[in-house]
Design an enzyme around this catalytic site. Sequence first.
Site, mmCIF file in Angstrom:
data_model
loop_
_atom_site.group_PDB
_atom_site.id
_atom_site.type_symbol
_atom_site.label_atom_id
_atom_site.label_comp_id
_atom_site.label_asym_id
_atom_site.label_seq_id
_atom_site.Cartn_x
_atom_site.Cartn_y
_atom_site.Cartn_z
ATOM 1 C CG HIS A 424 -1.967 -0.981 1.283
ATOM 2 N ND1 HIS A 424 -2.894 -1.123 0.284
ATOM 3 C CD2 HIS A 424 -2.302 -1.908 2.226
ATOM 4 C CE1 HIS A 424 -3.751 -2.095 0.605
ATOM 5 N NE2 HIS A 424 -3.402 -2.586 1.773
ATOM 6 C CG HIS A 549 -12.171 -5.401 7.125
ATOM 7 N ND1 HIS A 549 -11.482 -6.288 7.917
ATOM 8 C CD2 HIS A 549 -11.253 -4.867 6.284
ATOM 9 C CE1 HIS A 549 -10.201 -6.297 7.574
ATOM 10 N NE2 HIS A 549 -10.038 -5.450 6.582
HETATM 11 O O1 X8Z Z 1 -7.254 -5.956 6.506
HETATM 12 C C1 X8Z Z 1 -6.308 -6.438 5.935
HETATM 13 C C2 X8Z Z 1 -4.966 -5.722 5.944
HETATM 14 C C3 X8Z Z 1 -5.130 -4.266 5.934
HETATM 15 S S1 X8Z Z 1 -5.760 -3.698 4.419
HETATM 16 C C4 X8Z Z 1 -4.196 -6.110 7.187
HETATM 17 N N1 X8Z Z 1 -6.409 -7.646 5.342
HETATM 18 C C5 X8Z Z 1 -7.644 -8.406 5.368
HETATM 19 C C6 X8Z Z 1 -7.968 -8.886 6.768
HETATM 20 O O2 X8Z Z 1 -7.089 -8.858 7.648
HETATM 21 O O3 X8Z Z 1 -9.086 -9.323 7.003
HETATM 22 C C7 X8Z Z 1 -5.355 -8.324 4.610
HETATM 23 C C8 X8Z Z 1 -5.936 -9.667 4.256
HETATM 24 C C9 X8Z Z 1 -7.407 -9.568 4.452
HETATM 25 ZN ZN ZN Z 2 -4.478 -4.004 2.794
#
Ligand code: X8Z
Ligand code: ZN
Length: 671
Positions: A424, A549
């Site tokens: 990123h 998320h």
């Molecule tokens: O959220 C992320 C990164 C930051 S963009 C650590 N990922 C997803 C998660 O952890 O759920 C990377 C893989 C999928």
């Molecule tokens: Zn990421």
Amino acid sequence: MKPARALLTMSIVAVLGLSGCKAPPGASTSTGTTPPTTAATPPENETADQFVKRVNDEYRAMYPELTSAQWLSSTYINDDSELVSSKANERYLAQLNAWIEQSRKFEGQKMSPDTARAIQLLKLQAAMPPPKNPKDLAELTQIATRMEGAYGKGTYCTGEGPAKTCRQLGDLEEVLAKSRDYDELLDAWQGWHSTASAQRKDYTRFVTLINEGARDMGYADAGELWRSGYDMTPAELSAETDRLWGQVKPLYEQLHCYAGTKLDAKYGAQRGHVAGHMLPAHLMGNMWQQDWGNLWDMLAPYPGAGSLDVNSSLQAQYDKNLAAETAKIPSDHSPSAMSQAEQDALLATAKQMNERAQDFYTSIGMPKLPESYWEKTQFIKPRDRDVVCHASAWDMNMSGDVRVKMCTKPTEEDFTTIYHEMGHVYYYLAYNKQPPLFQAGANDGFHEAIGDTIVLSMTPAYLHQIGLVDAPAQSNEALINAQMRMALAKVAFLPFGLMIDRWRWGVFDGSIKPENYNTAWWQLKAKYQGVAPPTPRSETFFDPAAKYHVPANTPYTRYFLADILQFQFYKSLCDASGYKGPLYECSFYGNPEAGRRYLTMLSHGASQPWQKTLKEMTGSEKMDASAVLEYFAPLQQWLKQQNEGKTCGWEPNAVTSAPPAPAKPAAPAKA
Ligand code: X8Z
Ligand code: ZN
């Protein structure tokens, strides 16, 4: 990531969010341009080109204040930082609404293609579309900041009085990664999920408010807005994800079957507590069953054939750093001095891991990261306050202040996450020369795929070259081990990458109602992942909010797309490097040709449709999983043999049965 672009990042993500992992889009520079004041009324007779230029300037000017506020509320969670952060979001989103409103007068007018694209991207800036009603907007930003803060603070306590122990996500994840005790795992899994239940009320209101914002902008709902950011119609994007899933599903089903057999062998009848031959959520080595790499002890095809134990090497590095730090403190080794030594050793190890990752990027011709990266990054979890530990990468000002925020531990998982985050960061730096509205990934899946493409190049030979594992063995057993190591991360992830937004698309379009939130979540987990909860999860729980998320409102389809795209990128970079052997053995470490090709792609940002960028990079303008299948062909064949005669597949509609003797009940609690 970032908001507009940057907004994709964490909290900003919540706010803006259609592109990177974290930081918001453009801000003024730290080199001292005077930010233009935001015009209350736009200049008369402004042309579309002038309008876009003005928006870019204003956006750049207000960006750093937004990112700073969000950085503070993520690295120093308290009421004050929440207030400042939600107010900054509110101001930004009100401004975004004003720009969108002002852009309407140019509809149907002649303008340059770049200007038309910039106006189109403007409307897609916010993963959190702002309602026009100021009161609703204020409420929305408060809820968004509060939800992410609550996730960051989440704490599970057990026991009373002096026996009381409290654990946060990092501790509970460590239990899931390392323990093989059924009840201990159940307790850790339930404990973390208990912290999410209280988020239901905020999330329900949040959905109403962002849908209001989406409708104000002319979309049917927030999900339609999210699906509109792909240079194709929302329906086409949805069909694309189905098509790609169809390509890789048979491979996932084979891996699922193999893992189930191994779980049966380890846990016997206890695995049967979940019906329908599904995998029990608490036994997969990961809180969300998105990466099964921690089950290596159970799933390694040929234990001992080729050492791939990166965890032990990193732990040894930490132990060495700890010995060095301990040598510096007084010999009585007081608890506080020891605790400081441990923290210092952790920080030293995290920095070494980052230097290692940077070395890969510079080996292919990318620049060294700026000094400020090393000064301002949050490498480890501070001991004195709550922070959002979920890893993210930030572009603070669109002109070089790039940072990562992590709570790094010396594990393989965090080691690869550093490479991911640095992807990123290098994307930000490469597209910083674009106008702010084009400072985003070609699509958000590209942003997530940059660092992961590098991770595919972390072959056993590379890991040996950097001193983390022994010389790779040349045997079929070693090959299958290496493939399994990658598959437990990349193949296991695929259905997870898909199901999160299948749930949110349904929540946003109203087909999943609040009274059905949790049930629908587990139905989708069952359908796509073949995973079931160990005990019934009624609507008193709100398990979606146990995944970062969701409370942070970061769209998730990007990760599914990235899981496919990274294999396409990897293949074309291997080709560019002149590599001729089987795909799975390629590492373009040290190859500047590959780096040149990569940098060209990165520097386009979102200035052209992603299909064009993909074509320039790979020769094809379609996302396609055939490189995934090519890469894993040896493993897929091996899995088929292993699964022969076994009952594979699962019944997603099977009712979850309660285990005979539930472990201690997990009462949600805050420290
Ligand atoms: O959220 C992320 C990164 C930051 S963009 C650590 N990922 C997803 C998660 O952890 O759920 C990377 C893989 C999928
Ligand atoms: Zn990421």
